[in-house]
Scaffold this motif. Structure first.
Motif, PDB file in Angstrom:
ATOM      1  N   ASN A 136      -4.559   0.141   7.433  1.00 55.27           N
ATOM      2  CA  ASN A 136      -4.294  -0.801   8.513  1.00 55.27           C
ATOM      3  C   ASN A 136      -5.589  -1.263   9.177  1.00 55.27           C
ATOM      4  OD1 ASN A 136      -3.845  -1.126  11.661  1.00 55.27           O
ATOM      5  ND2 ASN A 136      -1.945  -1.685  10.660  1.00 55.27           N
ATOM      6  N   ILE A 171       0.840  -1.204   0.000  1.00 51.98           N
ATOM      7  CA  ILE A 171       0.000   0.000   0.000  1.00 51.98           C
ATOM      8  C   ILE A 171       0.877   1.256   0.000  1.00 51.98           C
ATOM      9  CG2 ILE A 171      -1.676   1.344   1.366  1.00 51.98           C
ATOM     10  CD1 ILE A 171      -3.005  -1.047   0.140  1.00 51.98           C
ATOM     11  N   SER A 179      12.009   1.560  11.936  1.00 59.84           N
ATOM     12  CA  SER A 179      11.690   0.930  13.229  1.00 59.84           C
ATOM     13  C   SER A 179      12.863   0.163  13.809  1.00 59.84           C
ATOM     14  CB  SER A 179      10.457   0.051  13.101  1.00 59.84           C
ATOM     15  OG  SER A 179       9.333   0.890  13.025  1.00 59.84           O
TER      16      SER A 179
HETATM   17  P1  NAD Z   1       3.314  -4.879   3.475  1.00 53.79           P
HETATM   18  O1  NAD Z   1       3.827  -6.022   4.281  1.00 53.79           O
HETATM   19  O2  NAD Z   1       3.512  -4.881   2.026  1.00 53.79           O
HETATM   20  O3  NAD Z   1       3.935  -3.506   4.049  1.00 53.79           O
HETATM   21  C1  NAD Z   1       3.914  -3.194   5.413  1.00 53.79           C
HETATM   22  C2  NAD Z   1       4.678  -1.916   5.719  1.00 53.79           C
HETATM   23  O4  NAD Z   1       4.741  -1.784   7.149  1.00 53.79           O
HETATM   24  C3  NAD Z   1       6.124  -1.908   5.217  1.00 53.79           C
HETATM   25  O5  NAD Z   1       6.501  -0.590   4.890  1.00 53.79           O
HETATM   26  C4  NAD Z   1       6.914  -2.366   6.438  1.00 53.79           C
HETATM   27  O6  NAD Z   1       8.227  -1.884   6.462  1.00 53.79           O
HETATM   28  C5  NAD Z   1       6.126  -1.775   7.575  1.00 53.79           C
HETATM   29  N1  NAD Z   1       6.219  -2.594   8.788  1.00 53.79           N
HETATM   30  C6  NAD Z   1       5.970  -3.916   8.893  1.00 53.79           C
HETATM   31  N2  NAD Z   1       6.187  -4.342  10.154  1.00 53.79           N
HETATM   32  C7  NAD Z   1       6.603  -3.268  10.843  1.00 53.79           C
HETATM   33  C8  NAD Z   1       6.997  -3.054  12.196  1.00 53.79           C
HETATM   34  N3  NAD Z   1       7.010  -4.035  13.095  1.00 53.79           N
HETATM   35  N4  NAD Z   1       7.350  -1.811  12.551  1.00 53.79           N
HETATM   36  C9  NAD Z   1       7.305  -0.802  11.675  1.00 53.79           C
HETATM   37  N5  NAD Z   1       6.965  -0.928  10.390  1.00 53.79           N
HETATM   38  C10 NAD Z   1       6.627  -2.154   9.991  1.00 53.79           C
HETATM   39  O7  NAD Z   1       1.753  -4.753   3.851  1.00 53.79           O
HETATM   40  P2  NAD Z   1       0.553  -4.216   2.943  1.00 53.79           P
HETATM   41  O8  NAD Z   1       0.020  -5.315   2.115  1.00 53.79           O
HETATM   42  O9  NAD Z   1       0.944  -2.931   2.292  1.00 53.79           O
HETATM   43  O10 NAD Z   1      -0.560  -3.948   4.045  1.00 53.79           O
HETATM   44  C11 NAD Z   1      -0.518  -2.839   4.930  1.00 53.79           C
HETATM   45  C12 NAD Z   1      -1.848  -2.745   5.664  1.00 53.79           C
HETATM   46  O11 NAD Z   1      -2.869  -2.443   4.723  1.00 53.79           O
HETATM   47  C13 NAD Z   1      -2.284  -4.033   6.346  1.00 53.79           C
HETATM   48  O12 NAD Z   1      -2.947  -3.743   7.526  1.00 53.79           O
HETATM   49  C14 NAD Z   1      -3.220  -4.666   5.356  1.00 53.79           C
HETATM   50  O13 NAD Z   1      -4.182  -5.495   5.961  1.00 53.79           O
HETATM   51  C15 NAD Z   1      -3.878  -3.431   4.762  1.00 53.79           C
HETATM   52  N6  NAD Z   1      -4.399  -3.611   3.390  1.00 53.79           N
HETATM   53  C16 NAD Z   1      -3.560  -3.956   2.367  1.00 53.79           C
HETATM   54  C17 NAD Z   1      -4.038  -4.137   1.079  1.00 53.79           C
HETATM   55  C18 NAD Z   1      -3.132  -4.465  -0.064  1.00 53.79           C
HETATM   56  O14 NAD Z   1      -3.593  -4.514  -1.205  1.00 53.79           O
HETATM   57  N7  NAD Z   1      -1.866  -4.689   0.141  1.00 53.79           N
HETATM   58  C19 NAD Z   1      -5.411  -3.961   0.847  1.00 53.79           C
HETATM   59  C20 NAD Z   1      -6.235  -3.595   1.894  1.00 53.79           C
HETATM   60  C21 NAD Z   1      -5.717  -3.422   3.171  1.00 53.79           C
END
Ligand code: NAD
Ligand code: MG
Length: 381
Positions: A122, A13, A57
């Motif tokens: 999130n 995202i 982080s």
């Molecule tokens: P991702 O794993 O691709 O990215 C997560 C981000 O958070 C990264 O920048 C990572 O560095 C950071 N991160 C992870 N753990 C961390 C920690 N412990 N401390 C600090 N930073 C940390 O995840 P994503 O798919 O982009 O999803 C992000 C959120 O959006 C989630 O809650 C997910 O459910 C929601 N979401 C995602 C999508 C999608 O299409 N990817 C769709 C709807 C909702």
């Protein structure tokens, strides 16, 4: 000009949010970025977007950013304090919560108290603390704009409508890569199989959650809080092509839906420009090519994650937190090949039956419940 902080800018995202910013640079500006540990990508983002502040982080990695930070005069912070500093930065108008997991909770609360609008990706935030977040947003007069594609679709379908006239939320689901399988046929699923989603390219955790349908369960809870409905009013409909992103049925029987090709940049952009709809270079739907859209009932007997989510939601209190925390830990154990695929829902159920229930938990009690749930699982698996 709208100034943005992106929490989790290196993820799925996060990078798509930056793509929207890149294409709308006269209207959107980045003031802060945060990442878990990917310094290589974060450095590139610092060079391109020149934020005031970045947070990494992993404290051991701060030094890797020093050179780039000096060159562009960017402040570097780390840890939870750093996330909160990024979320509350003076020049920030909107915080995009693109971070994964319950770690997003405290920065989001801090951002609301600092009167920042929230573009919410999130989902763990509302699942675990919807009862705290929604009233808090109202108290501080901030908007919570959904980024999750289903909730954005519902939000779009509700544009100009009277929310008191909602009869049902029709939450669509792709059904994931294992749709149609029985429990027996899912016993030997490996990490590689579960990481292949038919329609969406997403982060690893949410991809696993989509395959177990836990993701849809989290979205049911998210919908309850965002749109002020009961669990009985949220109906999941499997729509395997992921063309209808969700629908709202009103009291006169009318159903409003939002359709589009699967591209997260649309809901991200809608949250940042609401109610405007600037040009987006996404693939257009071709209905002649599509031919048909199909619908199914979700299979809650074989995909127990969805059933357990309804149970957790209906039980309320800290049960959604137990559900979510157990899933977070179980998914990370599955990704590390420590447990089998079906153990994910087994662990969630075990935790839901064994963690002490707390009615109306405070933020601290939500965070304590996460810890207790983790300890319980670690003692057995
Ligand atoms: P991702 O794993 O691709 O990215 C997560 C981000 O958070 C990264 O920048 C990572 O560095 C950071 N991160 C992870 N753990 C961390 C920690 N412990 N401390 C600090 N930073 C940390 O995840 P994503 O798919 O982009 O999803 C992000 C959120 O959006 C989630 O809650 C997910 O459910 C929601 N979401 C995602 C999508 C999608 O299409 N990817 C769709 C709807 C909702
Ligand atoms: Mg979704």
């Amino acid at each position: 000009m709208r100034n943005l902080t992106v929490l989790g800018s290196t993820g799925s995202i996060g990078t798509q949010t930056l793509d929207v910013v890149r294409k709308n640079s006269s209207e959107l500006k980045i003031v802060a970025l945060t990442a878990g540990s990917n310094t290589e990508l974060l450095k590139k983002q610092m060079e391109e977007f020149k934020p005031e502040l970045v947070c990494i982080s992993d404290e051991k990695k701060v030094s890797e950013l020093r050179e780039t930070a000096l060159l562009y005069n960017i402040k570097v912070v780390s840890g939870m304090d750093g996330l909160i500093e990024a979320a509350t930065l003076e020049h920030c108008d909107t915080v995009v919560t693109a971070i994964v997991g319950m770690i997003g909770l405290r920065p989001t609360v801090a951002a609301i108290k600092a009167k920042k609008d929230i573009a919410l990706a999130n989902k763990e935030t509302l699942v675990t603390a919807g009862h705290i977040i929604m009233p808090l947003a109202k108290e501080y007069g901030v908007d919570i704009l959904p980024v999750d594609s289903e909730h954005s679709a519902i939000f779009q379908a509700l544009n100009g409508e009277n929310h008191n006239r909602i009869e049902k939320i029709l939450l669509t689901a792709s059904g994931g890569p294992f749709r149609g399988r029985t429990i027996e046929q899912m016993k030997n699923i490996q990490v590689e199989d579960a990481l292949k989603h038919p329609n969406w390219a997403m982060g690893r955790k949410i991809t696993i959650d989509s395959s177990t349908m836990v993701n849809k369960g989290l979205e049911v809870m998210e919908a309850k809080w965002l749109f002020g409905v009961t669990y009985d009013q949220v109906q999941v409909i499997v729509q395997p092509e992921s063309i209808i992103h969700s629908m709202v049925q009103f009291k006169d029987g009318a159903v409003m839906a939002q359709l589009g090709s699967p591209d997260m940049r649309l809901p991200i952009q809608y949250a940042l420009f609401y109610p405007d709809r600037p040009y987006l270079d996404s693939k257009r739907l071709d209905f002649y090519e599509l031919g048909k859209i199909t619908f199914e009932k979700p299979d809650m007997e074989n995909f127990r994650g969805l059933k357990l989510a309804y149970q957790a939601g209906n039980a309320g209190g800290n049960l959604p937190t137990v559900f979510n925390a157990a899933n977070e830990l179980a998914v990370s154990k599955f990704l590390n090949r420590k447990i089998g695929y079906l153990d994910i829902t087994g662990i969630i159920e075990y935790a839901m039956n064994n963690v002490k229930k707390i009615e109306n938990p405070s933020l601290q009690e939500v965070l304590d419940t996460e810890k207790t749930t983790y300890e319980l699982i670690e003692s057995r698996w």
